[in-house]
Design a protein around this motif. Sequence first.
Motif, PDB file in Angstrom:
ATOM      1  N   UNK A 164       0.811  -1.213   0.000  1.00  0.00           N
ATOM      2  CA  UNK A 164       0.000   0.000   0.000  1.00  0.00           C
ATOM      3  C   UNK A 164       0.845   1.264   0.000  1.00  0.00           C
ATOM      4  N   UNK A 165       0.165   2.327  -0.389  1.00  0.00           N
ATOM      5  CA  UNK A 165       0.716   3.661  -0.222  1.00  0.00           C
ATOM      6  C   UNK A 165      -0.009   4.375   0.899  1.00  0.00           C
ATOM      7  N   UNK A 166       0.319   5.650   1.080  1.00  0.00           N
ATOM      8  CA  UNK A 166      -0.228   6.450   2.171  1.00  0.00           C
ATOM      9  C   UNK A 166      -0.799   7.739   1.589  1.00  0.00           C
ATOM     10  N   UNK A 167      -2.136   7.857   1.591  1.00  0.00           N
ATOM     11  CA  UNK A 167      -2.770   9.093   1.133  1.00  0.00           C
ATOM     12  C   UNK A 167      -2.875  10.036   2.324  1.00  0.00           C
ATOM     13  N   UNK A 168      -2.218  11.174   2.176  1.00  0.00           N
ATOM     14  CA  UNK A 168      -2.002  12.072   3.303  1.00  0.00           C
ATOM     15  C   UNK A 168      -2.559  13.444   2.996  1.00  0.00           C
ATOM     16  N   UNK A 169      -3.244  14.028   3.985  1.00  0.00           N
ATOM     17  CA  UNK A 169      -3.713  15.407   3.861  1.00  0.00           C
ATOM     18  C   UNK A 169      -3.047  16.240   4.947  1.00  0.00           C
ATOM     19  N   UNK A 170      -2.315  17.281   4.510  1.00  0.00           N
ATOM     20  CA  UNK A 170      -1.646  18.159   5.458  1.00  0.00           C
ATOM     21  C   UNK A 170      -1.586  19.562   4.877  1.00  0.00           C
ATOM     22  N   UNK A 171      -0.705  20.379   5.415  1.00  0.00           N
ATOM     23  CA  UNK A 171      -0.624  21.767   4.957  1.00  0.00           C
ATOM     24  C   UNK A 171      -0.258  21.863   3.480  1.00  0.00           C
ATOM     25  N   UNK A 172       0.355  20.827   2.925  1.00  0.00           N
ATOM     26  CA  UNK A 172       0.718  20.820   1.505  1.00  0.00           C
ATOM     27  C   UNK A 172      -0.443  20.377   0.612  1.00  0.00           C
ATOM     28  N   UNK A 173      -1.571  20.005   1.212  1.00  0.00           N
ATOM     29  CA  UNK A 173      -2.711  19.514   0.451  1.00  0.00           C
ATOM     30  C   UNK A 173      -2.828  18.014   0.590  1.00  0.00           C
ATOM     31  N   UNK A 174      -3.409  17.365  -0.422  1.00  0.00           N
ATOM     32  CA  UNK A 174      -3.563  15.915  -0.428  1.00  0.00           C
ATOM     33  C   UNK A 174      -2.497  15.321  -1.349  1.00  0.00           C
ATOM     34  N   UNK A 175      -1.768  14.352  -0.854  1.00  0.00           N
ATOM     35  CA  UNK A 175      -0.721  13.712  -1.651  1.00  0.00           C
ATOM     36  C   UNK A 175      -0.649  12.241  -1.267  1.00  0.00           C
ATOM     37  N   UNK A 176      -0.145  11.433  -2.160  1.00  0.00           N
ATOM     38  CA  UNK A 176       0.016  10.011  -1.896  1.00  0.00           C
ATOM     39  C   UNK A 176       1.485   9.647  -1.968  1.00  0.00           C
ATOM     40  N   UNK A 177       1.974   9.044  -0.910  1.00  0.00           N
ATOM     41  CA  UNK A 177       3.358   8.610  -0.813  1.00  0.00           C
ATOM     42  C   UNK A 177       3.403   7.093  -0.920  1.00  0.00           C
ATOM     43  N   UNK A 178       4.514   6.579  -1.427  1.00  0.00           N
ATOM     44  CA  UNK A 178       4.678   5.142  -1.567  1.00  0.00           C
ATOM     45  C   UNK A 178       5.989   4.711  -0.903  1.00  0.00           C
ATOM     46  N   UNK A 179       5.987   4.605   0.424  1.00  0.00           N
ATOM     47  CA  UNK A 179       7.181   4.136   1.136  1.00  0.00           C
ATOM     48  C   UNK A 179       7.300   2.618   1.028  1.00  0.00           C
ATOM     49  N   UNK A 180       8.446   2.110   1.436  1.00  0.00           N
ATOM     50  CA  UNK A 180       8.577   0.654   1.534  1.00  0.00           C
ATOM     51  C   UNK A 180       7.683   0.099   2.622  1.00  0.00           C
ATOM     52  N   UNK A 181       7.664   0.776   3.765  1.00  0.00           N
ATOM     53  CA  UNK A 181       6.983   0.245   4.950  1.00  0.00           C
ATOM     54  C   UNK A 181       6.129   1.339   5.587  1.00  0.00           C
ATOM     55  N   UNK A 182       4.916   0.972   6.003  1.00  0.00           N
ATOM     56  CA  UNK A 182       4.010   1.859   6.736  1.00  0.00           C
ATOM     57  C   UNK A 182       3.818   1.256   8.120  1.00  0.00           C
ATOM     58  N   UNK A 183       4.084   2.035   9.160  1.00  0.00           N
ATOM     59  CA  UNK A 183       3.986   1.547  10.534  1.00  0.00           C
ATOM     60  C   UNK A 183       2.889   2.307  11.269  1.00  0.00           C
ATOM     61  N   UNK A 184       1.940   1.569  11.824  1.00  0.00           N
ATOM     62  CA  UNK A 184       0.887   2.169  12.640  1.00  0.00           C
ATOM     63  C   UNK A 184       1.321   2.258  14.082  1.00  0.00           C
ATOM     64  N   UNK A 185       1.582   3.480  14.539  1.00  0.00           N
ATOM     65  CA  UNK A 185       1.885   3.765  15.951  1.00  0.00           C
ATOM     66  C   UNK A 185       0.822   4.716  16.494  1.00  0.00           C
ATOM     67  N   UNK A 186      -0.397   4.584  16.008  1.00  0.00           N
ATOM     68  CA  UNK A 186      -1.437   5.578  16.293  1.00  0.00           C
ATOM     69  C   UNK A 186      -2.452   5.125  17.325  1.00  0.00           C
ATOM     70  N   UNK A 187      -2.048   4.250  18.245  1.00  0.00           N
ATOM     71  CA  UNK A 187      -2.819   4.013  19.447  1.00  0.00           C
ATOM     72  C   UNK A 187      -3.878   2.930  19.356  1.00  0.00           C
ATOM     73  N   UNK A 188      -4.602   2.772  20.470  1.00  0.00           N
ATOM     74  CA  UNK A 188      -5.571   1.691  20.605  1.00  0.00           C
ATOM     75  C   UNK A 188      -6.703   1.779  19.587  1.00  0.00           C
ATOM     76  N   UNK A 189      -7.014   2.979  19.156  1.00  0.00           N
ATOM     77  CA  UNK A 189      -8.069   3.167  18.149  1.00  0.00           C
ATOM     78  C   UNK A 189      -7.439   3.421  16.775  1.00  0.00           C
ATOM     79  N   UNK A 190      -6.410   2.712  16.454  1.00  0.00           N
ATOM     80  CA  UNK A 190      -5.572   2.934  15.275  1.00  0.00           C
ATOM     81  C   UNK A 190      -6.359   3.035  13.971  1.00  0.00           C
ATOM     82  N   UNK A 191      -6.213   4.169  13.292  1.00  0.00           N
ATOM     83  CA  UNK A 191      -6.800   4.334  11.964  1.00  0.00           C
ATOM     84  C   UNK A 191      -6.060   3.479  10.941  1.00  0.00           C
ATOM     85  N   UNK A 192      -4.742   3.363  11.086  1.00  0.00           N
ATOM     86  CA  UNK A 192      -3.963   2.529  10.173  1.00  0.00           C
ATOM     87  C   UNK A 192      -4.438   1.081  10.247  1.00  0.00           C
TER      88      UNK A 192
END
Length: 433
Positions: A164-192
């Motif tokens: 998978x890639x990572x569709x991200x919305x931030x101050x730069x707008x909406x962009x999709x990144x394609x890293x090798x690895x995506x790590x979910x460190x976003x807690x017990x209610x993890x969106x990832x």
Amino acid sequence: MSEPSRTERSPLPRPAEPTDPEVAIVGAGPAGLLLGLLLALRGRRVLLVEREDEPVLGAPGNGICPILQPATLGILDRLGLLPELTANTTPVTHGEVTAGGAPVASYAYADLPGVLVPFALPTSIIRLRDVLTAAVRATPGAELAYGATVRALPQRDGSAPGVRGLELEDAQGVRTLYPSLIVGCDGKRSAVREMAGISAPARAFKRGYTELRLPLPTSWGPVMRAAFTPDGYVLGTPIADETLLFAWITGPDTAGEAVDGPLAALAERYAQAVPQAADWIREHTTDRSQVREFLHHIVRPERWTDGNVFLVGDSAHGVHVYGGQGLNLSLQDAACVATAADEAMTAGDTAALRRFEELRRPFTEAFQAMQEAHLDALAARAGQQVGGGAGHLPDFAPLALGQSELRAAFATAVPEDAPSFPAAVPTGSGAGR
């Protein structure tokens, strides 16, 4: 441990573009920050994605003060961060346990074989975040993106299923990144975790954990005192800002009756549990603001690995506060996953990450099962108001030193040529107020 089969491995392709990170870590809490720092120290390009706004380093804390155990402190010490974390708090050198008013156990951290840091450290979660953030900012290859929301994990074109890639919305707008690895460190209610389609049964403890904060008396000393009583379990420990914290775990009905009732009656429950501090508790419990309740969850995902997505910390194994291991498990995960992720990206597949999951997940699930059994027993005893025995106590050595099979990995998690980070956050910031 057996080698995963070829069919169990998922490929880890190189980033799609030179500007894409090798690793995208979602969640810039302590676990995500430590993982990002250790990967950047290995020369990896890391993007840390955090939905909250950029923090002001040195701002007052939120009052949450977890206790870091020697295994965790050893990792932070190798990074040169321990002096910053010991400021304005009291290291705990030993503990005492009573049941029905009688001593049943005692321990000293210095007596543990192989212990590198002979104490536990209650530290502000905000202070820890600030110290790790400053270290990440000082490390080439690590980038922090604040105010950023993950919108989706789209399938990467031309790659194997599950990459998978990572569709991200931030101050730069909406962009999709394609890293090798995506790590979910976003807690017990993890969106990832949810976007990756990983099921995660959860058990909520809506009431039953209450904290009382008092000034720290000089007579208390560097000790944690635990007491099993007819209506639950009370732990007293010094924390940051010369504060004495009492945590009470009991059944939800008992907790509700006590917390919703008169303050003096609640203080009396604590006083009866800790007779050596009874007069101090009665004298200094004067305001409702000293009392806090917390909701806890036990979350047990069906797996931690899905394609090129991997879960770490609370995203992978949310635990109750009983036993004081939540943040320790998460930071120890981060240390081991940094090594495993580096190996996985070098090999181009997830075998090293799957090996870690196969070793770590049974340990965390056994710990969760122990918590549930003990919490159910405490709740039942509180409802019956009988007995005062301690029952089975958690094994002290794994709490202090971490999972035995991973202790060598903790010791080698920090690269030998890693710098020692100088103080970068004002002393006393992020305290446990």
